[in-house]
Design an enzyme around this catalytic site. Structure first.
Site, mmCIF file in Angstrom:
data_model
loop_
_atom_site.group_PDB
_atom_site.id
_atom_site.type_symbol
_atom_site.label_atom_id
_atom_site.label_comp_id
_atom_site.label_asym_id
_atom_site.label_seq_id
_atom_site.Cartn_x
_atom_site.Cartn_y
_atom_site.Cartn_z
ATOM 1 N N HIS A 269 -29.861 13.437 40.977
ATOM 2 C CA HIS A 269 -31.056 13.984 40.326
ATOM 3 C C HIS A 269 -31.369 13.195 39.049
ATOM 4 O O HIS A 269 -32.479 12.693 38.866
ATOM 5 C CB HIS A 269 -30.813 15.465 40.007
ATOM 6 C CG HIS A 269 -31.949 16.130 39.318
ATOM 7 N ND1 HIS A 269 -32.890 16.879 39.977
ATOM 8 C CD2 HIS A 269 -32.317 16.165 38.014
ATOM 9 C CE1 HIS A 269 -33.785 17.338 39.118
ATOM 10 N NE2 HIS A 269 -33.454 16.912 37.903
ATOM 11 N N GLU A 270 -30.381 13.070 38.198
ATOM 12 C CA GLU A 270 -30.614 12.380 36.920
ATOM 13 C C GLU A 270 -30.871 10.887 37.146
ATOM 14 O O GLU A 270 -31.664 10.272 36.431
ATOM 15 C CB GLU A 270 -29.451 12.606 35.954
ATOM 16 C CG GLU A 270 -29.181 14.067 35.597
ATOM 17 C CD GLU A 270 -30.387 14.832 35.042
ATOM 18 O OE1 GLU A 270 -31.280 14.191 34.437
ATOM 19 O OE2 GLU A 270 -30.454 16.066 35.231
ATOM 20 N N HIS A 273 -34.479 10.479 37.787
ATOM 21 C CA HIS A 273 -35.210 10.412 36.513
ATOM 22 C C HIS A 273 -35.034 9.032 35.876
ATOM 23 O O HIS A 273 -35.985 8.427 35.385
ATOM 24 C CB HIS A 273 -34.663 11.458 35.531
ATOM 25 C CG HIS A 273 -35.128 12.862 35.768
ATOM 26 N ND1 HIS A 273 -36.449 13.205 35.797
ATOM 27 C CD2 HIS A 273 -34.438 14.029 35.953
ATOM 28 C CE1 HIS A 273 -36.566 14.528 35.998
ATOM 29 N NE2 HIS A 273 -35.363 15.045 36.104
ATOM 30 N N GLU A 299 -40.120 14.939 37.547
ATOM 31 C CA GLU A 299 -39.255 15.762 38.375
ATOM 32 C C GLU A 299 -39.375 15.370 39.855
ATOM 33 O O GLU A 299 -38.411 15.469 40.599
ATOM 34 C CB GLU A 299 -39.611 17.241 38.156
ATOM 35 C CG GLU A 299 -38.601 18.209 38.722
ATOM 36 C CD GLU A 299 -37.265 18.227 37.989
ATOM 37 O OE1 GLU A 299 -37.147 17.602 36.894
ATOM 38 O OE2 GLU A 299 -36.323 18.849 38.501
#
Lengths: 505, 505
Positions: A269-270, A273, A299
């Site tokens: 997820h990060e 980003h 997101e």
């Protein structure tokens, strides 16, 4: 002074403000990765000082005058170009910035740094009461900020706050998107709860050495395309991504010694980003073309890598042998299919960041409804906890067992981030819609993922999203990349297809 | 405006400048603990921006006017008090600061951040040539800075630079101290080289797990009094100590998997610096009473803990059982006496930071002589390496085997720190003189160290040195604490007594 000189001055000034903001971001990154326990008060003063100076830079008279003039000189007869778009976006920022005084920016920076420190302690002590009074101060400040920002606009107070995270979004649009999403999701979750077929949850939830998880996460982040020469991966209590310069993107995750999902999906997820930040134009750092479009778009980049990639069948075909190498005792007998199913274990739970893809958005809708009422003055801080617990029971059918796993679980409100939560679900919608387009554009995408070849997907997002910075708002960006306006149907379709197959519905 | 209001304004302004400097210090700390490789250029811009803003704060017209007036109003009829000393010291700083423009401060900050990056790479590549051209730029800039700072003074250019690190010190005094020290040291080293008695060097130089060394270092730092609630211990390529706020002192060390001394003494050294910083008045952070006195005094605090404590017989009586617990395979048969002797292994070598106490100062004298000539214009940058190698041969009798172990070993010149090196030997002299006083003041100090009880010594330094901040210069501080002016005799006496016994001279 010519327009070109004025433009140069304006850009330089904005980039100088970015030097200050990115330094303040390092102060905050450090606070959350290992600052000594007693250093919190002074740290709040440091951050507040730098944010205040940045605000001064971004509202100084010469900058305002030049930018105003450049903006007036934009000739609407011509198609917008890079220069006029840069001017328009900076002018848009200026309209926000001048509604706030440097004093309120400093006060806000200081209060929210203290807020996060208090939240962290309250969460550790499982005591909402410890957090309540500073939360009340933050809500009161954000109401004041919202009132200032809505001046000369048609926005509600809450909408004015959302605009910082999701430019041009309205409560009406968000309500509509969320309503269209809620019912199909609730139906899908009910059907899954009625299914006899369940994944082997114990495949994920077992003892897994943290140092090995750490190495695995690093390898996966590198494999999908996070550039470690221009970034780092660290650990913290509440994962996030922050960018400290054009070649310095920091992602942070956490590991659970009893759960593979926390570290692995948290990192993906990060990293999503981070790869977005790394795909922005470094030369335009601090300027619209070097900035992310909106938090919803941001997101979408994280959720796409976490979910559309990380929870896909092809991804688990790729990673299963790697996982067997890392954890032979735990996974030598597991199949890719079993692991893929375990990665899609759907059940209503208490913790948003650990929620599956289907229930996740129900967590967001609860927060959205609560914070909207809180900011607009229809809910008091001392009623938040009851409202939270009641909604978890009615919407997700679960009983909140502790304040830590309830109202204290998220950092956002302590950081003053009201208006931020809806961007998570907007991001989920965008991710599904973008991935649908990517599948149409990239031949054999699933096979490529199975082979561990992620470059084409990353390049597709670079072209579709990253390189455009903040030259458009998110809805325009989605329309340009996918051909149509944002719609919940792609997320609903994606989840239904995947989960109906997995759960034999 | 009353004097008291003006004083408040002046102090606030100085403390705001400290917010900026301490934020820049975090940027530099981060650069040396793990900033991504590609982020260097932007980091230099960030540091330069903050240092420039701090300089602006410290020279702004209102601040100058108030401070000037407060300084003129000091009534010399009265004993100096806390307020008048604060004013005098800030006024002294101002006289330096106004000789420099913000532009030169920014240029200097940027160049030295880049300098350190280039040095780091050149050192890794073992290539002085890679470093030479930026070194020439730095020398040229420091000559310019020195010329500006010496204006309206009797100082030489190099002396004007020293003044930043060791206020009021003169080249004449330093030359005299160093000359008085050099001959007894050279004699002592010769006698030791002639001795048949040698320590078991292999006790220190053997395979020692870094994670265990790390834990040991942390335990020792905590035992001697470094407060981890107000500080951290990290790792870096060139150990240092930096203070990022009144309750945020960071010490950095490095570990050699084949040498106990590097990590253990490195940590004790930096912890000594750190405990000094932690002993300053937090409420006066950024003001003279919350600042260190001079780098010589700073170094005395680190060297005292590293040497007078860490290389003493009593310390090794305390630590030997702990070491046996940490490394049973390596130390189960070693005695405290053998380890104490190994901690005092005297032999001429190439690397300053790993040098024993006796030869250490010869390393400093070489650097002092070279940098003095370099700044005063009597040596060119392209002759530095030859000069270095020649002096190592003549003064220490060793042949430099690589640029990495020669002229590239120290970070200082790359950081523009000309005038810094002599403070190391000044610090050694002060350490010996202070410790001599402490021994007279604290009953059974050796026995207390043997028992692992270090509080009284720390408290003695807090009273003698720390609590006075920068209210005096180092010579006045030494006189007040020990009754006499700084003299080389204490260091010579301390080393002779210890080493003559150990080596049977």
């Amino acid at each position: 002074m010519t327009d070109s000189q004025a433009f140069q001055y304006v850009c330089q000034n904005a980039q100088q403000a970015a030097l200050l903001h990115s330094s303040a971001d390092l102060l905050e990154w450090d606070e959350r990765t290992g600052m000594p326990a007693s250093a919190g008060d002074y740290r709040a003063d440091q951050v507040s000082c730098l944010r205040g100076l940045a605000h001064q830079k971004r509202t100084e008279p010469k900058y305002r005058d030049y930018l105003e003039e450049l903006f007036q000189n934009i000739d609407s007869k011509y198609e917008p170009d890079r220069t006029s778009i840069t001017v328009s976006q900076l002018y848009r920022d200026l309209q926000r910035d001048i509604k706030l005084s440097t004093a309120i920016v400093e006060r806000s920076a200081k209060l929210t740094v203290k807020g996060q420190q208090t939240w962290d302690s309250a969460r550790r002590n499982n005591c909402f009461e410890e957090f309540e009074s500073i939360l009340a101060e933050i809500v009161s400040l954000k109401r004041e900020v919202g009132d200032r920002l809505r001046e000369d606009t048609q926005r509600t107070r809450y909408e004015a706050l959302i605009d910082e995270y999701e430019p041009d979004a309205t409560v009406e649009q968000i309500d509509e998107l969320f309503n269209q999403l809620r019912h199909p999701l609730v139906d899908l979750i009910k059907k899954i709860q009625g299914s006899e077929k369940r994944p082997k949850r114990e495949l994920f939830q077992q003892a897994l050495s943290v140092p090995i998880q750490r190495q695995l996460s690093r390898d996966v982040a590198a494999a999908i395309g996070f550039d470690f020469k221009r970034g780092r991966l660290d650990e913290t209590s509440h994962p996030f991504c922050t960018t400290l310069g054009p070649h310095d993107c920091r992602i942070l995750t956490r590991y659970d010694p009893q759960d593979l999902a926390t570290g692995l999906f948290g990192t993906m997820h990060e990293a999503g980003h981070g790869m977005y930040e790394q795909g922005l134009d470094p030369a335009e750092f601090g300027l619209p073309y070097g900035s992310y479009c909106s938090l919803g778009i941001h997101e979408s980049q994280s959720r796409m890598w976490e979910n559309q990639v990380g929870r896909s069948q092809s991804f688990w075909q790729w990673i299963t042998p790697i996982l067997k190498d890392s954890f032979p005792d735990q996974y030598s007998h597991a199949t890719a299919e079993e692991l893929y199913f375990a990665a899609n274990d759907v059940y209503p739970s208490l913790i948003r960041v650990e929620a599956d893809e289907a229930t996740y958005n129900l967590h967001i809708i609860i927060r959205y409804d609560i914070e909207k009422k809180l900011i607009d003055g229809n809910l008091n801080v001392n009623d938040v906890q009851d409202e939270w617990n009641a909604r978890y029971h009615s919407d997700l059918g679960v009983r909140v067992d502790s304040e830590r796993n309830g109202v204290l679980q998220d950092v956002h409100w302590s950081a003053g981030l009201f208006g931020y939560f809806p961007t998570y679900t907007i991001g989920n919608l965008i991710a599904a819609q973008l991935f649908h387009s990517a599948q149409n554009s990239i031949s054999n995408l699933e096979q490529k993922i199975t082979n561990g070849s992620f470059e084409e997907l990353l390049l597709w997002t670079r072209e579709a999203i990253h390189k455009h910075g903040r030259s458009l708002n998110s809805d325009q960006m989605v329309q340009r990349s996918t051909g149509i306006s944002l719609s919940p149907k792609y997320l609903v379709q994606y989840l239904s297809e995947k989960l109906e197959t997995l759960y034999d519905l």
